[in-house]
Motif scaffolding. Structure first.
Motif, PDB file in Angstrom:
ATOM      1  N   TRP A  82       0.902  -1.286  -0.061  1.00  0.00           N
ATOM      2  CA  TRP A  82      -0.092  -0.185   0.027  1.00  0.00           C
ATOM      3  C   TRP A  82       0.716   1.356   0.092  1.00  0.00           C
ATOM      4  O   TRP A  82       0.248   2.300   0.211  1.00  0.00           O
ATOM      5  CB  TRP A  82      -0.900  -0.065   1.367  1.00  0.00           C
ATOM      6  CG  TRP A  82      -2.006  -1.081   1.090  1.00  0.00           C
ATOM      7  CD1 TRP A  82      -3.267  -1.111   0.790  1.00  0.00           C
ATOM      8  CD2 TRP A  82      -1.841  -2.441   1.859  1.00  0.00           C
ATOM      9  NE1 TRP A  82      -3.915  -2.038   1.068  1.00  0.00           N
ATOM     10  CE2 TRP A  82      -3.287  -3.021   1.483  1.00  0.00           C
ATOM     11  CE3 TRP A  82      -0.801  -3.174   2.215  1.00  0.00           C
ATOM     12  CZ2 TRP A  82      -3.403  -4.248   1.484  1.00  0.00           C
ATOM     13  CZ3 TRP A  82      -1.141  -4.577   2.463  1.00  0.00           C
ATOM     14  CH2 TRP A  82      -2.214  -5.084   2.253  1.00  0.00           C
ATOM     15  N   GLN A  83       2.187   1.140  -0.079  1.00  0.00           N
ATOM     16  CA  GLN A  83       3.139   2.324   0.048  1.00  0.00           C
ATOM     17  C   GLN A  83       2.811   3.293  -1.126  1.00  0.00           C
ATOM     18  O   GLN A  83       2.772   4.527  -0.662  1.00  0.00           O
ATOM     19  CB  GLN A  83       4.484   1.880  -0.018  1.00  0.00           C
ATOM     20  CG  GLN A  83       5.382   2.825   0.114  1.00  0.00           C
ATOM     21  CD  GLN A  83       6.909   2.463   0.142  1.00  0.00           C
ATOM     22  OE1 GLN A  83       7.344   1.307   0.652  1.00  0.00           O
ATOM     23  NE2 GLN A  83       7.946   3.294  -0.271  1.00  0.00           N
ATOM     24  N   ASP A  84       2.660   2.845  -2.396  1.00  0.00           N
ATOM     25  CA  ASP A  84       2.243   3.833  -3.468  1.00  0.00           C
ATOM     26  C   ASP A  84       0.756   3.856  -3.758  1.00  0.00           C
ATOM     27  O   ASP A  84       0.529   2.753  -4.459  1.00  0.00           O
ATOM     28  CB  ASP A  84       3.457   3.543  -4.557  1.00  0.00           C
ATOM     29  CG  ASP A  84       3.092   4.573  -5.624  1.00  0.00           C
ATOM     30  OD1 ASP A  84       3.897   4.522  -6.715  1.00  0.00           O
ATOM     31  OD2 ASP A  84       2.409   5.441  -5.206  1.00  0.00           O
ATOM     32  N   PRO A  85       0.126   4.635  -3.643  1.00  0.00           N
ATOM     33  CA  PRO A  85      -1.407   4.506  -3.735  1.00  0.00           C
ATOM     34  C   PRO A  85      -1.820   4.435  -5.273  1.00  0.00           C
ATOM     35  O   PRO A  85      -2.678   3.763  -5.514  1.00  0.00           O
ATOM     36  CB  PRO A  85      -1.980   5.858  -3.155  1.00  0.00           C
ATOM     37  CG  PRO A  85      -1.025   6.891  -2.960  1.00  0.00           C
ATOM     38  CD  PRO A  85       0.426   6.163  -2.711  1.00  0.00           C
ATOM     39  N   LYS A  86      -0.851   5.071  -5.935  1.00  0.00           N
ATOM     40  CA  LYS A  86      -1.316   5.020  -7.623  1.00  0.00           C
ATOM     41  C   LYS A  86      -1.134   3.631  -8.186  1.00  0.00           C
ATOM     42  O   LYS A  86      -1.557   3.436  -9.221  1.00  0.00           O
ATOM     43  CB  LYS A  86      -0.446   6.243  -8.199  1.00  0.00           C
ATOM     44  CG  LYS A  86       0.896   5.802  -8.334  1.00  0.00           C
ATOM     45  CD  LYS A  86       1.777   6.706  -9.365  1.00  0.00           C
ATOM     46  CE  LYS A  86       3.271   6.363  -9.725  1.00  0.00           C
ATOM     47  NZ  LYS A  86       4.030   6.822  -8.128  1.00  0.00           N
ATOM     48  N   THR A  87      -0.433   2.819  -7.363  1.00  0.00           N
ATOM     49  CA  THR A  87      -0.303   1.248  -7.786  1.00  0.00           C
ATOM     50  C   THR A  87      -1.252   0.364  -7.378  1.00  0.00           C
ATOM     51  O   THR A  87      -1.389  -0.716  -7.949  1.00  0.00           O
ATOM     52  CB  THR A  87       1.020   0.930  -7.543  1.00  0.00           C
ATOM     53  OG1 THR A  87       1.053   0.501  -6.123  1.00  0.00           O
ATOM     54  CG2 THR A  87       2.119   1.649  -7.983  1.00  0.00           C
ATOM     55  N   LEU A  88      -2.202   0.871  -6.600  1.00  0.00           N
ATOM     56  CA  LEU A  88      -3.170  -0.068  -6.184  1.00  0.00           C
ATOM     57  C   LEU A  88      -4.565  -0.249  -6.956  1.00  0.00           C
ATOM     58  O   LEU A  88      -4.705   0.560  -7.750  1.00  0.00           O
ATOM     59  CB  LEU A  88      -3.886   0.738  -4.846  1.00  0.00           C
ATOM     60  CG  LEU A  88      -3.017   0.950  -3.385  1.00  0.00           C
ATOM     61  CD1 LEU A  88      -3.768   1.654  -2.409  1.00  0.00           C
ATOM     62  CD2 LEU A  88      -2.382  -0.301  -2.957  1.00  0.00           C
ATOM     63  N   LEU A  89      -4.702  -1.609  -6.944  1.00  0.00           N
ATOM     64  CA  LEU A  89      -5.721  -1.759  -7.982  1.00  0.00           C
ATOM     65  C   LEU A  89      -7.113  -1.953  -7.054  1.00  0.00           C
ATOM     66  O   LEU A  89      -7.238  -3.000  -5.898  1.00  0.00           O
ATOM     67  CB  LEU A  89      -5.510  -3.264  -8.453  1.00  0.00           C
ATOM     68  CG  LEU A  89      -4.558  -3.398  -9.220  1.00  0.00           C
ATOM     69  CD1 LEU A  89      -4.138  -4.864  -9.881  1.00  0.00           C
ATOM     70  CD2 LEU A  89      -4.532  -2.599 -10.342  1.00  0.00           C
ATOM     71  N   ALA A  90      -8.130  -1.372  -7.418  1.00  0.00           N
ATOM     72  CA  ALA A  90      -9.755  -1.164  -6.705  1.00  0.00           C
ATOM     73  C   ALA A  90     -10.043  -2.806  -6.623  1.00  0.00           C
ATOM     74  O   ALA A  90     -10.796  -3.169  -5.863  1.00  0.00           O
ATOM     75  CB  ALA A  90     -10.501  -0.360  -7.233  1.00  0.00           C
TER      76      ALA A  90
END
Length: 668
Positions: A82-90
């Motif tokens: 979860w460190q980089d939010p832009k890499t998260l997948l909903a």
């Protein structure tokens, strides 16, 4: 089928306790902020534990929302996915909510609150814009509609971490409150139609969501595509299903309009209400007001039109008109409007032609509820109407919709299944039990000749009185649970699964006395699994049992799995029928007490609730798929030995599905 679930005691909560936890969090976050990067992972667990404890408190999610930016800057996500939010997948969030361990769930919740802070502009995060955050949260909500909108929880959630399940639900509703419904309305509308396709009795949560959709659409013209038509139909069914009620001016104005209408206009009004009710499965408050107006103004000839009755329902009404009119007068109000659909279905089922039902309903109309019964029902449904009115309305719904019952957030699949089975198969007995508990605060049953009185049994303090279920369940379930547990105690030392003896005694004479179980009780390992499957095919598959139909509903037990096909616990269902669907494939149609019966059990096994020949309230699976999750069933010992050949390929197919899921570590 046993209700294996973690027992959790009450969690102390108060604003003062939340303040204490928040003060401790202040100190822990301070230490995390002062830690060097390499030391942060060691300081993070204490912060996460305090966040978890704060989440458990009333208003805890709101408090943590204010902490989210600081927690992110302090490094609580450092070194995690979860460190980089832009890499998260909903799309992965739903899986985390269902399968994640406690610490993972806390991190996921904090991640969502961080995204909300960015979306609202209260936190600027490099590389993650407010637009990106808003889109991400909209996708998360769309992927978790069942939780946003459900009145209950899945069996996987119920039996894993019930405390965190509540936190997750609180979080999602908090997100919806801030993000809004605009971006998820299309998916939400489809989800509401899917739920209503199962014709649940309890629709308060559905009405709340439709209300939110109506408010959202009223604020602007949102592009919903094809979903806009579906949304408009839902809104009109609830707030203005007829020409006269379309403006939704309130019931007093509506009644004034009715007084000025001629017969043809009133008939159109009646048919409009019936059409909307049967099409959507919801009943407008105006519909209940209309029925009461017809009675008060002696226009009862329009009641069949207002209920949308077929010849069967019309025959029931004509034979028992005085009783039906009395039920409308006593139980049908705008506050109990959904019971109108139950009344229509009661008449369509022909239940009134069963000799004891008429007298039983007359008895309940004049039932003098005990103070305890009044308190329990009023606690759940309020004081707008007397408790006996809510109970009578609930009884009408249960008798009309035996498959519309849901267990809510309560671990009571056995008791709710029994109520459904009695409504389906022995409605006079159900009325008898309602009278016993409602008047005498006790229920008398027998187990192998010995009487059991629920009033004399200890109350299970770990199980709260259900307040999110229908009035009949609200009244009966606590007593049924006590009796069920007592029956379990009486046969606990017999060395076999107690359901062998409990199910026939608890549910009724029609339950087969033959008992089949797939596992050895002592070891939990599979035992003669081939024989178990062969017997199931021989008893229930029409091509293997001489085309014998299921005569009476039969209790069965499933090994429930999650969407990754991992075992989560045992669950009670009712086998209703076995038949070919419209594609020519053999399916088992069953009743599932879970509020939403459309569930994903992994490895391509998804429970169907419509479009595969299901009647309202039924769930279904292909025969082999259900067999692969079955672990208990009953049969008639006098006929179950007549085995027709079962193809080896079919048995192997079932075994492979079981071995790759719940039975993976049970193979001997």
């Amino acid at each position: 089928m046993s209700e294996v679930h973690p027992e959790t005691g009450p969690v102390a909560s108060s604003p003062e306790l939340a303040d204490v936890i928040e003060n401790s969090l202040e100190q822990a976050v301070g230490r995390l902020e002062r830690s060097r990067e390499f030391a942060k992972p060691a300081a993070t667990p204490q912060v996460l534990e305090l966040c978890r404890r704060l989440m458990m408190q009333p208003g805890g999610i709101e408090r943590l929302y204010l902490w989210a930016p600081r927690l992110d800057r302090a490094g609580v996500f450092l070194g995690t996915d979860w460190q980089d939010p832009k890499t998260l997948l909903a799309s992965l969030v739903a899986n985390t909510f269902e399968l994640g361990d406690r610490q993972t769930l806390v991190i996921e919740c904090l991640s969502q609150l961080r995204a909300l802070s960015v979306a609202n502009g209260s936190y600027v995060r490099a590389g993650f814009s407010a637009e990106q955050a808003h889109h991400f949260l909209s996708q998360v909500l769309a992927h978790n509609l069942s939780k946003v909108f459900s009145a209950g929880v899945s069996e996987a959630e119920r039996q894993s971490q019930p405390d965190m399940t509540r936190v997750v639900n609180d979080l999602l509703h908090f997100l919806v409150k801030h993000v809004g419904y605009e971006d998820i309305l299309g998916n939400l509308t489809d989800e509401i139609w899917r739920i209503l396709g199962q014709r649940p009795i309890q629709v308060g949560h559905v009405k709340a969501m439709i209300t939110q959709i109506a408010i959202t659409l009223a604020r602007g013209d949102y592009s919903l595509g094809d979903a806009r038509l579906g949304a408009d139909r839902l809104i009109s069914a609830l707030f203005g299903p007829t020409k006269t009620s379309l403006d939704d001016l309130g019931i007093p104005h509506y009644r004034a309009y009715l007084a000025a209408m001629d017969f043809n206009a009133l008939q159109q009004e009646a048919r409009g209400f019936a059409r909307a009710m049967h099409d959507v499965g919801l009943v407008s408050d105006y519909h209940a007001a209309f029925l009461r107006w017809l009675l008060e103004n002696e226009r009862v000839e329009l009641i069949p039109d207002a209920l949308g009755l077929s010849n069967t329902g019309l025959d029931s009404l004509q034979c028992y008109s005085r009783l039906v009119y009395q039920l409308i007068e006593e139980a049908i109000y705008p506050e109990t409007a959904q019971a109108v659909y139950g009344l229509a279905m009661l008449l369509e089922r022909g239940v009134l032609f069963i000799p004891p039902i008429g007298p039983g309903l007359w008895r309940q109309i004049s039932l003098d509820l005990s103070e305890n019964a009044k308190a329990a029902i009023s606690a759940a449904f309020g004081h707008a109407l007397p408790a006996r009115v809510f109970l009578l309305a609930g009884t009408i719904s249960v008798l009309g919709q035996p498959l519309g019952l849901g267990q809510g957030n309560n671990p009571t699949c056995q008791s709710v299944r029994a109520i459904s089975m009695w409504s389906f198969n022995a409605p006079d007995y159900l009325l008898h039990l309602i009278d016993q508990v409602g008047h005498f605060d006790g229920m008398l049953m027998h187990f192998e000749g010995a009487s059991i009185n629920s009033a004399e049994l200890p109350v299970d303090l770990t199980r709260a009185v259900p307040i999110d279920s229908d009035p009949v369940s609200n009244l009966l379930v606590p007593h049924l649970d006590r009796i069920y547990l007592q029956m379990g105690r009486l046969c606990a030392d017999r060395g076999e699964d107690p359901h062998r003896w409990i199910n026939p005694e608890f549910h009724g004479w029609w339950v087969g006395r033959g008992f089949n179980i797939a596992v050895d009780v002592a070891t939990g390992k599979l035992h003669d699994y081939d024989g178990f499957l062969r017997n199931f095919f021989a008893c229930y598959h029409p091509l293997n049992n001489g085309n014998q139909l299921v005569i009476h509903p039969q209790p069965a037990g499933l090994a429930v799995t999650d969407s990754s096909a991992r075992f989560v616990g045992w669950h009670a269902i009712t086998i209703l029928r076995v038949a070919l669907d419209q594609s020519g494939e053999m399916r088992v149609y069953f009743y599932n007490p879970n509020n939403d019966s459309g569930q994903n059990w992994g490895n391509g096994i998804k429970v169907s609730t419509q479009d595969n020949g299901e009647r309202y309230g039924e769930s279904s699976l292909l025969f082999n798929q259900l067999a692969s999750r079955l672990y208990i069933f009953h049969d008639d010992p006098l006929t179950s030995n007549a085995v027709w050949g079962v193809a080896k390929e079919e048995l192997q197919n079932v075994k492979e599905m079981a071995f790759s899921s719940w039975a993976a570590d049970r193979i001997t």
